[in-house]
Design a protein around this motif. Structure first.
Motif, mmCIF file in Angstrom:
data_model
loop_
_atom_site.group_PDB
_atom_site.id
_atom_site.type_symbol
_atom_site.label_atom_id
_atom_site.label_comp_id
_atom_site.label_asym_id
_atom_site.label_seq_id
_atom_site.Cartn_x
_atom_site.Cartn_y
_atom_site.Cartn_z
ATOM 1 N N ARG A 194 -35.591 23.313 7.998
ATOM 2 C CA ARG A 194 -35.870 24.331 6.986
ATOM 3 C C ARG A 194 -37.082 25.157 7.406
ATOM 4 O O ARG A 194 -37.970 24.652 8.089
ATOM 5 C CB ARG A 194 -36.136 23.686 5.611
ATOM 6 C CG ARG A 194 -34.891 23.064 4.980
ATOM 7 C CD ARG A 194 -35.220 22.383 3.662
ATOM 8 N NE ARG A 194 -34.013 21.902 2.999
ATOM 9 C CZ ARG A 194 -33.321 22.595 2.109
ATOM 10 N NH1 ARG A 194 -33.745 23.803 1.745
ATOM 11 N NH2 ARG A 194 -32.229 22.103 1.562
ATOM 12 N N TYR A 195 -37.096 26.411 6.954
ATOM 13 C CA TYR A 195 -38.191 27.309 7.284
ATOM 14 C C TYR A 195 -38.922 27.724 6.009
ATOM 15 O O TYR A 195 -38.305 27.869 4.944
ATOM 16 C CB TYR A 195 -37.665 28.564 7.990
ATOM 17 C CG TYR A 195 -37.036 28.304 9.342
ATOM 18 C CD1 TYR A 195 -37.339 27.157 10.076
ATOM 19 C CD2 TYR A 195 -36.141 29.220 9.886
ATOM 20 C CE1 TYR A 195 -36.768 26.932 11.313
ATOM 21 C CE2 TYR A 195 -35.557 29.005 11.134
ATOM 22 C CZ TYR A 195 -35.870 27.851 11.832
ATOM 23 O OH TYR A 195 -35.303 27.628 13.059
ATOM 24 N N PRO A 196 -40.244 27.949 6.090
ATOM 25 C CA PRO A 196 -41.006 28.352 4.898
ATOM 26 C C PRO A 196 -40.734 29.805 4.520
ATOM 27 O O PRO A 196 -40.541 30.659 5.394
ATOM 28 C CB PRO A 196 -42.461 28.149 5.335
ATOM 29 C CG PRO A 196 -42.435 28.282 6.813
ATOM 30 C CD PRO A 196 -41.099 27.768 7.272
ATOM 31 N N ILE A 197 -40.738 30.062 3.226
ATOM 32 C CA ILE A 197 -40.461 31.410 2.723
ATOM 33 C C ILE A 197 -41.221 31.600 1.412
ATOM 34 O O ILE A 197 -41.436 30.648 0.668
ATOM 35 C CB ILE A 197 -38.941 31.615 2.519
ATOM 36 C CG1 ILE A 197 -38.568 33.100 2.667
ATOM 37 C CG2 ILE A 197 -38.461 31.066 1.208
ATOM 38 C CD1 ILE A 197 -38.291 33.515 4.068
ATOM 39 N N ILE A 198 -41.662 32.817 1.132
ATOM 40 C CA ILE A 198 -42.283 33.150 -0.151
ATOM 41 C C ILE A 198 -41.416 34.212 -0.821
ATOM 42 O O ILE A 198 -41.144 35.267 -0.226
ATOM 43 C CB ILE A 198 -43.718 33.662 0.014
ATOM 44 C CG1 ILE A 198 -44.598 32.570 0.632
ATOM 45 C CG2 ILE A 198 -44.304 34.091 -1.326
ATOM 46 C CD1 ILE A 198 -46.027 33.014 0.917
ATOM 47 N N VAL A 199 -40.967 33.936 -2.041
ATOM 48 C CA VAL A 199 -40.118 34.866 -2.789
ATOM 49 C C VAL A 199 -40.736 35.151 -4.153
ATOM 50 O O VAL A 199 -41.575 34.385 -4.648
ATOM 51 C CB VAL A 199 -38.689 34.306 -2.969
ATOM 52 C CG1 VAL A 199 -38.016 34.133 -1.623
ATOM 53 C CG2 VAL A 199 -38.720 32.980 -3.724
ATOM 54 N N ASP A 200 -40.307 36.270 -4.764
ATOM 55 C CA ASP A 200 -40.807 36.595 -6.096
ATOM 56 C C ASP A 200 -39.829 36.086 -7.160
ATOM 57 O O ASP A 200 -38.859 35.365 -6.866
ATOM 58 C CB ASP A 200 -41.077 38.092 -6.224
ATOM 59 C CG ASP A 200 -39.806 38.934 -6.366
ATOM 60 O OD1 ASP A 200 -38.694 38.397 -6.138
ATOM 61 O OD2 ASP A 200 -39.920 40.129 -6.707
#
Length: 546
Positions: A194-200
């Motif tokens: 898995r890869y890190p992600i920032i979402v709203d």
């Protein structure tokens, strides 16, 4: 060392008071810097790498206000609470577990500010972030997205977005294969599922750390409100970088707001409260060679600290962006800088020793006579360069406990990688190229580090080979009057059958040969390379080796 470039008028505007350019050019080096270049209104300054807070014109302006006495002591920033939060999902815990964030509102953007901000971001990535592995920064247009935000781990094909600088959507795997930044930093996420992600709130992607931001939140001249995220594998590095970036933006008149980080423990970031340290005044006086009590408060305030004296102890408030203050000796150094090195009278040591010099003049004469040019390289290196790129098995090294850069994480055990790196940087120059160095390495013997001086040389040419290398080594031994035996040697750095050891009295004192093609490729070279490395002390006659 890192260099920042800025306009004189921009610096003066940030200082808030007109200061003559010549005065600034005289005073800036006094805080630990060197003027690299002055071209009209443009000034380039080279800073020591232990001061990441000075890697922007905003940070420099803050330091100069204190140093020039315009604003005494530590700069205070008001970080108001906000309703914005970022939730840390459990799916990211085993990937890149830490995140801190901040909001800066009512920012007045300019081309100079955008350039400064982007350069600060990249310099912090390289220094504190160890080339993004330890920490990475994202700077976003807050008005393009909707809080709250979520920091989570996702499967590579689960999310697509338009990465910064592109016009089409890509999933995370495509970004790592096709995007310039993805290709460069894909190794950080190697072997992760898995890869890190920032979402709203609406699932829009702000950032794919530590690789690239989304085009949606790109900052431009019309941006008014900024959201900063810093993610990483070490919380101290993450928080330190956030403090530096957030306060740099605040120097432009922006209003700081904290972000609630909802994790196993909820906290508000940035935390701009100072840390405290006690420094014994007698200790500082002994180190500096004079009584500091009379001048210590004024001196330390000039360096941007708040301080008070209680009996014989100096109580120091350390700004949250001063990540270099780790020990009382660091405070003592700043006392000396604030006081002024030019005011400290030099003294001869109370006790002196006299010894004979260890001259390598004969070695230098020999190498120059053989057509080599001398180079000097730094003694700090890294294990990848020393071992992996040289195609040899790692061995014990002296590691740097808190390296400012991942490239300088250990003391070198060989000079050859540095010489090959110089050849790599000179690929555009004509062949042949012949360089050598007489320098120190540190070897571990019986669990103890030992300094050893080596003479090493490399030659790159279209037709060079083992026979030429052997003749060079024989010339060195002959000119220095050393009788030695040459025997076949196996080493992953050299081609099989084209490597030999140099032995004297049954002890190996060096080796030489033709560099293996894989090593040549690792250093991005295109032609055959020969190399040798010999203990320099073994080449000295008994009268020279004292």
């Amino acid at each position: 060392m890192p260099v920042i470039t800025f306009k004189y008028e921009d610096l003066v505007g940030l200082i808030g008071k007109k200061v003559d350019k010549e005065v600034l050019l005289q005073k800036i080096p006094m805080i630990g810097a060197e003027i690299d270049n002055v071209d009209g209104d443009n000034i380039s300054v080279e800073f020591f790498p232990d001061r990441p807070d000075l890697l922007s014109v905003e940070g420099l302006a803050r330091a100069m206000r204190s140093f020039l006495g315009i604003e005494k002591g530590m700069k205070k920033y008001d970080a108001a609470p906000s309703s914005i939060s970022i939730k840390v999902d459990s799916s990211v815990k085993e990937i890149r577990p830490f995140v801190s964030a901040a909001v800066v509102r009512d920012v007045k953007m300019s081309e100079d500010f955008i350039i400064s901000l982007m350069e600060l971001q990249e310099k912090l990535h390289f220094s504190i972030g160890k080339d993004r592995k330890k920490m990475a920064i994202g700077i976003h247009n807050l008005d393009a997205v909707t809080p709250p935000f979520t920091y989570k781990g996702v499967k590579p094909s689960e999310i697509s977005f338009i990465p910064l600088g592109e016009a089409v959507e890509m999933d995370l795997n495509e970004i790592l294969r096709k995007h310039e930044k993805g290709i460069k930093y894909a190794h950080i996420l190697e072997k992760l599922e898995r890869y890190p992600i920032i979402v709203d709130k609406n699932g829009n992607v702000l950032s794919f750390p530590p690789i690239i931001n989304g085009e949606l939140t790109a900052v431009d001249l019309f941006t008014e409100n900024i959201f900063i995220d810093v993610t990483g594998i070490e919380r101290k590095a993450v928080d330190s970088a956030l403090n530096i970036v957030a306060t740099a933006i605040a120097e432009r008149g922006g209003k700081l707001e904290m972000v609630k980080v909802v994790d196993s423990e909820t906290r508000n970031t940035p935390d701009l409260s100072p840390s405290q340290m006690e420094v014994n005044i007698d200790y500082a006086s002994r180190i500096l060679g004079f009584s500091v009590r009379k001048h210590v408060i004024e001196s330390i305030e000039r360096m941007g600290f708040d301080a008070s004296i209680e009996k014989n102890v100096l109580n120091v408030d350390i700004p949250p962006w001063r990540t270099d203050i780790l020990h009382p000796i660091d405070v003592v150094e700043d006392i000396a800088i604030g006081y002024g090195y030019d005011k400290i009278s030099p003294e001869l040591p109370k006790s002196m020793t006299f010894g004979s010099s260890l001259s390598y003049e004969k070695i230098h004469e020999t190498m120059i006579g053989l057509g080599f040019n001398e180079v000097f390289t730094i003694s700090l290196s890294n294990e990848e360069e020393q071992f992996k790129k040289m195609n040899i098995e790692p061995r014990e090294v002296v590691s740097i406990e808190n390296p400012i850069s991942g490239r300088h994480s250990c003391i070198r055990v060989s000079l050859l990688p540095s010489l090959l790196e110089i050849l790599s940087k000179n690929r555009h120059n004509d062949l042949p190229q012949m360089i050598y160095e007489v320098g120190e390495v540190v070897e571990i013997a019986n669990g103890r580090p030992q300094n050893k001086t080596m003479v090493s040389g490399v030659k790159i040419d279209a037709k060079t080979g083992f026979t030429e290398c052997k003749s060079i080594v024989e010339a060195i031994l002959r000119n220095t009057g050393i009788k030695a035996d040459v025997r076949e040697k196996k080493s992953g750095a050299f081609i099989d059958g084209r490597c030999a050891s140099i032995s004297k009295g049954g002890r190996q004192i060096g080796y030489f040969g033709e560099i293996h093609p894989s090593v040549i490729s690792n250093f991005e070279l295109d032609y055959p390379v020969i190399a040798f490395e010999i203990y320099a002390s073994e080449l000295l006659s008994p009268s020279e080796d004292k």
